[in-house]
Design an enzyme around this catalytic site. Structure first.
Site, PDB file in Angstrom:
ATOM      1  N   TYR A 155       3.077 -15.254 -45.614  1.00 26.73           N
ATOM      2  CA  TYR A 155       2.740 -14.673 -44.298  1.00 26.73           C
ATOM      3  C   TYR A 155       3.881 -13.784 -43.791  1.00 26.73           C
ATOM      4  O   TYR A 155       3.638 -12.666 -43.320  1.00 26.73           O
ATOM      5  CB  TYR A 155       2.471 -15.833 -43.336  1.00 26.73           C
ATOM      6  CG  TYR A 155       2.034 -15.431 -41.945  1.00 26.73           C
ATOM      7  CD1 TYR A 155       0.731 -14.982 -41.701  1.00 26.73           C
ATOM      8  CD2 TYR A 155       2.905 -15.529 -40.867  1.00 26.73           C
ATOM      9  CE1 TYR A 155       0.327 -14.633 -40.416  1.00 26.73           C
ATOM     10  CE2 TYR A 155       2.513 -15.188 -39.590  1.00 26.73           C
ATOM     11  CZ  TYR A 155       1.223 -14.737 -39.362  1.00 26.73           C
ATOM     12  OH  TYR A 155       0.832 -14.389 -38.092  1.00 26.73           O
ATOM     13  N   LYS A 159       3.724  -9.735 -43.047  1.00 28.10           N
ATOM     14  CA  LYS A 159       3.981  -9.147 -41.722  1.00 28.10           C
ATOM     15  C   LYS A 159       5.181  -8.207 -41.751  1.00 28.10           C
ATOM     16  O   LYS A 159       5.216  -7.211 -41.034  1.00 28.10           O
ATOM     17  CB  LYS A 159       4.164 -10.257 -40.684  1.00 28.10           C
ATOM     18  CG  LYS A 159       2.905 -11.100 -40.452  1.00 28.10           C
ATOM     19  CD  LYS A 159       1.731 -10.261 -39.958  1.00 28.10           C
ATOM     20  CE  LYS A 159       0.543 -11.115 -39.524  1.00 28.10           C
ATOM     21  NZ  LYS A 159      -0.563 -10.310 -38.985  1.00 28.10           N
TER      22      LYS A 159
HETATM   23  P1  NAP Z   1      -7.352 -16.523 -35.322  1.00 25.80           P
HETATM   24  O1  NAP Z   1      -7.662 -17.241 -34.059  1.00 25.80           O
HETATM   25  O2  NAP Z   1      -7.369 -17.284 -36.590  1.00 25.80           O
HETATM   26  O3  NAP Z   1      -8.365 -15.267 -35.419  1.00 25.80           O
HETATM   27  C1  NAP Z   1      -8.336 -14.423 -36.526  1.00 25.80           C
HETATM   28  C2  NAP Z   1      -9.693 -13.764 -36.696  1.00 25.80           C
HETATM   29  O4  NAP Z   1      -9.612 -12.927 -37.871  1.00 25.80           O
HETATM   30  C3  NAP Z   1     -10.803 -14.790 -36.954  1.00 25.80           C
HETATM   31  O5  NAP Z   1     -11.970 -14.433 -36.253  1.00 25.80           O
HETATM   32  C4  NAP Z   1     -11.012 -14.667 -38.460  1.00 25.80           C
HETATM   33  O6  NAP Z   1     -12.323 -14.982 -38.870  1.00 25.80           O
HETATM   34  C5  NAP Z   1     -10.750 -13.195 -38.689  1.00 25.80           C
HETATM   35  N1  NAP Z   1     -10.508 -12.915 -40.093  1.00 25.80           N
HETATM   36  C6  NAP Z   1      -9.972 -13.737 -41.045  1.00 25.80           C
HETATM   37  N2  NAP Z   1      -9.983 -13.132 -42.240  1.00 25.80           N
HETATM   38  C7  NAP Z   1     -10.531 -11.913 -42.049  1.00 25.80           C
HETATM   39  C8  NAP Z   1     -10.825 -10.830 -42.915  1.00 25.80           C
HETATM   40  N3  NAP Z   1     -10.566 -10.902 -44.236  1.00 25.80           N
HETATM   41  N4  NAP Z   1     -11.393  -9.721 -42.398  1.00 25.80           N
HETATM   42  C9  NAP Z   1     -11.685  -9.648 -41.084  1.00 25.80           C
HETATM   43  N5  NAP Z   1     -11.452 -10.647 -40.216  1.00 25.80           N
HETATM   44  C10 NAP Z   1     -10.878 -11.762 -40.698  1.00 25.80           C
HETATM   45  O7  NAP Z   1      -5.922 -15.835 -35.268  1.00 25.80           O
HETATM   46  P2  NAP Z   1      -5.053 -15.275 -34.034  1.00 25.80           P
HETATM   47  O8  NAP Z   1      -4.043 -16.282 -33.686  1.00 25.80           O
HETATM   48  O9  NAP Z   1      -5.946 -14.719 -32.985  1.00 25.80           O
HETATM   49  O10 NAP Z   1      -4.271 -14.100 -34.793  1.00 25.80           O
HETATM   50  C11 NAP Z   1      -4.609 -12.729 -34.665  1.00 25.80           C
HETATM   51  C12 NAP Z   1      -3.497 -11.895 -35.295  1.00 25.80           C
HETATM   52  O11 NAP Z   1      -2.249 -12.202 -34.642  1.00 25.80           O
HETATM   53  C13 NAP Z   1      -3.258 -12.198 -36.775  1.00 25.80           C
HETATM   54  O12 NAP Z   1      -2.912 -11.010 -37.463  1.00 25.80           O
HETATM   55  C14 NAP Z   1      -2.067 -13.131 -36.752  1.00 25.80           C
HETATM   56  O13 NAP Z   1      -1.337 -13.095 -37.948  1.00 25.80           O
HETATM   57  C15 NAP Z   1      -1.282 -12.548 -35.593  1.00 25.80           C
HETATM   58  N6  NAP Z   1      -0.317 -13.493 -35.003  1.00 25.80           N
HETATM   59  C16 NAP Z   1      -0.736 -14.652 -34.418  1.00 25.80           C
HETATM   60  C17 NAP Z   1       0.213 -15.512 -33.878  1.00 25.80           C
HETATM   61  C18 NAP Z   1      -0.171 -16.809 -33.209  1.00 25.80           C
HETATM   62  O14 NAP Z   1       0.759 -17.558 -32.822  1.00 25.80           O
HETATM   63  N7  NAP Z   1      -1.444 -17.110 -33.015  1.00 25.80           N
HETATM   64  C19 NAP Z   1       1.564 -15.185 -33.943  1.00 25.80           C
HETATM   65  C20 NAP Z   1       1.943 -13.995 -34.555  1.00 25.80           C
HETATM   66  C21 NAP Z   1       0.989 -13.140 -35.076  1.00 25.80           C
HETATM   67  P3  NAP Z   1     -12.641 -16.444 -39.550  1.00 25.80           P
HETATM   68  O15 NAP Z   1     -12.465 -17.446 -38.489  1.00 25.80           O
HETATM   69  O16 NAP Z   1     -14.035 -16.362 -40.011  1.00 25.80           O
HETATM   70  O17 NAP Z   1     -11.638 -16.598 -40.653  1.00 25.80           O
END
Ligand code: NAP
Length: 247
Positions: A155, A159
């Site tokens: 990961y 990133k």
């Molecule tokens: P999340 O709740 O897991 O939501 C991610 C969404 O992306 C889900 O709807 C998922 O669908 C979808 N997804 C997964 N694989 C995919 C693919 N191959 N093509 C298209 N869509 C896909 O995650 P989040 O926390 O909102 O994170 C959003 C972004 O922020 C990500 O890039 C993550 O790395 C980044 N981020 C998050 C955090 C944190 O603390 N939450 C911190 C730093 C960065 P499914 O459920 O069907 O898999």
């Protein structure tokens, strides 16, 4: 309030979490939104919420790791809305494991979705955005792409790659008046982080000066800044939204 009236935004991974919050925030500022996700039902739910707010929204099933899906997503958006002003590459996953135990598929899947997925979507949108000579590309990276994290080699690498991609594309697209920036969220409360062990959450709180987890809206607020005219002279930057965790 940022005014994005009648701008067209495309947000990947917008079925839930940070992506849904970004899509709704952009709509509240006046955008019509293409909601993209691998989870079609979730994408439809987000789109319906936007329509209830009085803006137009459509949804498209997309696995960003597949170039053909990314191309279909861009074509569908251009067919339905005519242009793309704001592209938010938010879709991302984790497959955490210490390197000693990490298998090849855990490495490949995370790189394919987080890094190649971002490349695929930018690549597919390039022709139309360059022709417009205006646009905003916002990539969602992570603080661990800057500082690394034990148990997240795949990961963190993906990133860090997104950050390098952002800076390179900012240099290539700058002359065409397209700003390309990244956001590096810290610990944000979503499905992705909900199963973190309490000890890991505690460890985060200890290094976050603002002493709380972030919310999806904290990230969406910064997207709003990067999507609008207030950031017209900002490109190639990585903005941390992490309560001060990394500085
Ligand atoms: P999340 O709740 O897991 O939501 C991610 C969404 O992306 C889900 O709807 C998922 O669908 C979808 N997804 C997964 N694989 C995919 C693919 N191959 N093509 C298209 N869509 C896909 O995650 P989040 O926390 O909102 O994170 C959003 C972004 O922020 C990500 O890039 C993550 O790395 C980044 N981020 C998050 C955090 C944190 O603390 N939450 C911190 C730093 C960065 P499914 O459920 O069907 O898999």
């Amino acid at each position: 309030m940022v005014n994005l009236n009648d701008k067209i935004a495309l947000v990947t991974g917008a079925a839930r979490g940070i992506g849904a919050s970004i899509a709704l925030k952009l709509a509240s500022a006046g955008c019509d939104v293409m909601v993209s996700d691998i989870d079609l039902e979730g994408a439809q739910k987000t789109a319906l919420q936007i329509i209830e707010m009085g803006r137009d929204a459509k949804f498209v099933k997309t696995d960003v790791s597949q170039m053909s899906d990314a191309e279909n997503m861009i074509k569908t958006t251009l067919d339905l809305f005519g242009r793309i002003d704001i592209l938010v590459n938010n879709a991302g996953i984790t497959r955490d494991s210490l390197l000693m135990r990490m298998n090849e598929s855990e490495w490949d899947t995370v790189i394919a979705i987080n890094l190649k997925g971002t490349f695929n979507c930018i690549k597919a949108a390039t022709r139309s955005m360059l022709k417009q000579r205006a646009g905003k590309i916002i990539n969602i990276a992570s603080v661990v792409g800057v500082m690394g994290n034990a148990g997240q080699a795949n990961y963190s690498a993906s990133k860090a790659g997104v950050i390098g991609l952002t800076k390179s594309i900012a240099k290539e697209f700058g002359p065409r008046n397209i700003q390309v920036n990244a956001i590096a969220p810290g610990y944000i409360e979503t499905e992705m982080t909900k199963n973190l062990p309490e000890s890991a959450k505690e460890a985060y709180f200890n290094i976050i000066p603002l002493k709380r987890a972030g919310l999806p809206d904290d990230v969406a607020d910064v997207v709003l800044f990067l999507a609008g005219p207030l950031s017209d002279y900002v490109t190639g930057q990585v903005i941390h939204v992490d309560g001060g965790m990394v500085m």
